[in-house]
Design an enzyme around this catalytic site. Structure first.
Site, PDB file in Angstrom:
ATOM      1  N   TYR A 287      52.971  78.786  45.077  1.00 54.94           N
ATOM      2  CA  TYR A 287      52.009  79.861  44.831  1.00 54.94           C
ATOM      3  C   TYR A 287      51.832  80.064  43.333  1.00 54.94           C
ATOM      4  O   TYR A 287      52.645  79.638  42.522  1.00 54.94           O
ATOM      5  CB  TYR A 287      52.425  81.172  45.524  1.00 54.94           C
ATOM      6  CG  TYR A 287      53.594  81.880  44.884  1.00 54.94           C
ATOM      7  CD1 TYR A 287      53.394  82.819  43.880  1.00 54.94           C
ATOM      8  CD2 TYR A 287      54.901  81.604  45.267  1.00 54.94           C
ATOM      9  CE1 TYR A 287      54.476  83.468  43.281  1.00 54.94           C
ATOM     10  CE2 TYR A 287      55.975  82.238  44.682  1.00 54.94           C
ATOM     11  CZ  TYR A 287      55.752  83.169  43.690  1.00 54.94           C
ATOM     12  OH  TYR A 287      56.808  83.801  43.091  1.00 54.94           O
ATOM     13  N   CYS A 288      50.719  80.721  43.001  1.00 50.27           N
ATOM     14  CA  CYS A 288      50.439  81.125  41.623  1.00 50.27           C
ATOM     15  C   CYS A 288      49.872  82.543  41.677  1.00 50.27           C
ATOM     16  O   CYS A 288      50.190  83.284  42.604  1.00 50.27           O
ATOM     17  CB  CYS A 288      49.473  80.138  40.948  1.00 50.27           C
ATOM     18  SG  CYS A 288      47.842  80.082  41.708  1.00 50.27           S
ATOM     19  N   LYS A 289      49.040  82.925  40.760  1.00 48.93           N
ATOM     20  CA  LYS A 289      48.488  84.282  40.734  1.00 48.93           C
ATOM     21  C   LYS A 289      47.488  84.506  41.870  1.00 48.93           C
ATOM     22  O   LYS A 289      47.610  85.446  42.633  1.00 48.93           O
ATOM     23  CB  LYS A 289      47.837  84.567  39.383  1.00 48.93           C
ATOM     24  CG  LYS A 289      47.215  85.953  39.280  1.00 48.93           C
ATOM     25  CD  LYS A 289      46.694  86.216  37.879  1.00 48.93           C
ATOM     26  CE  LYS A 289      45.903  87.494  37.756  1.00 48.93           C
ATOM     27  NZ  LYS A 289      46.470  88.669  38.342  1.00 48.93           N
TER      28      LYS A 289
END
Length: 126
Positions: free
Chosen positions: A78-80
């Site tokens: 995941y990221c932002k």
């Protein structure tokens, strides 16, 4: 000419994503949960149990860490908001990782859904 959003859309068409409603299960079942945001983003709050490997060094870190080399590891990325994670997941798929998924909406969706967020504890010097 392609934009970053074009690349993300193309990546998302080729990877597995799990929506935030089902992300808890994917995180529990993962061998490794990877936050591909920058260190300062990770330090501000992250999914509990995640390790931080920024997108820019992801392939190199996985290739140089024997614990992360097995291609049958179940990886959740995941990221932002899910753009960097989609690109990362596609790259890991190209490297031969067999079970990679990205969390749709990323950390922002996770936090907005009221899911647990880990933050480093700062020492109290008072």
């Amino acid at each position: 000419m392609k934009t970053a959003l074009d690349l993300v859309a193309a990546a998302k068409a080729q990877i597995d994503e799990v929506d935030v409603a089902h992300a808890d299960g994917a995180v529990r079942e993962a061998d490794v949960l990877i936050d591909v945001r920058e260190p300062e983003e990770y330090a501000a709050g992250h999914v509990p149990g995640a390790i931080n490997i920024p997108r820019g060094v992801l392939e190199f870190q996985l290739s140089s860490n024997p614990a992360l080399e097995p291609r049958n590891l179940k990886l959740v990325i995941y990221c932002k908001t899910s753009g960097r994670a989609a690109l990362a997941a596609l790259s890991l798929k190209a490297m031969g990782y067999l079970d990679v998924c990205s969390i749709t909406g990323g950390f922002d969706a996770w936090a907005a859904a009221g899911k647990p967020v880990a933050k480093p504890v700062q020492p109290d010097f008072s």
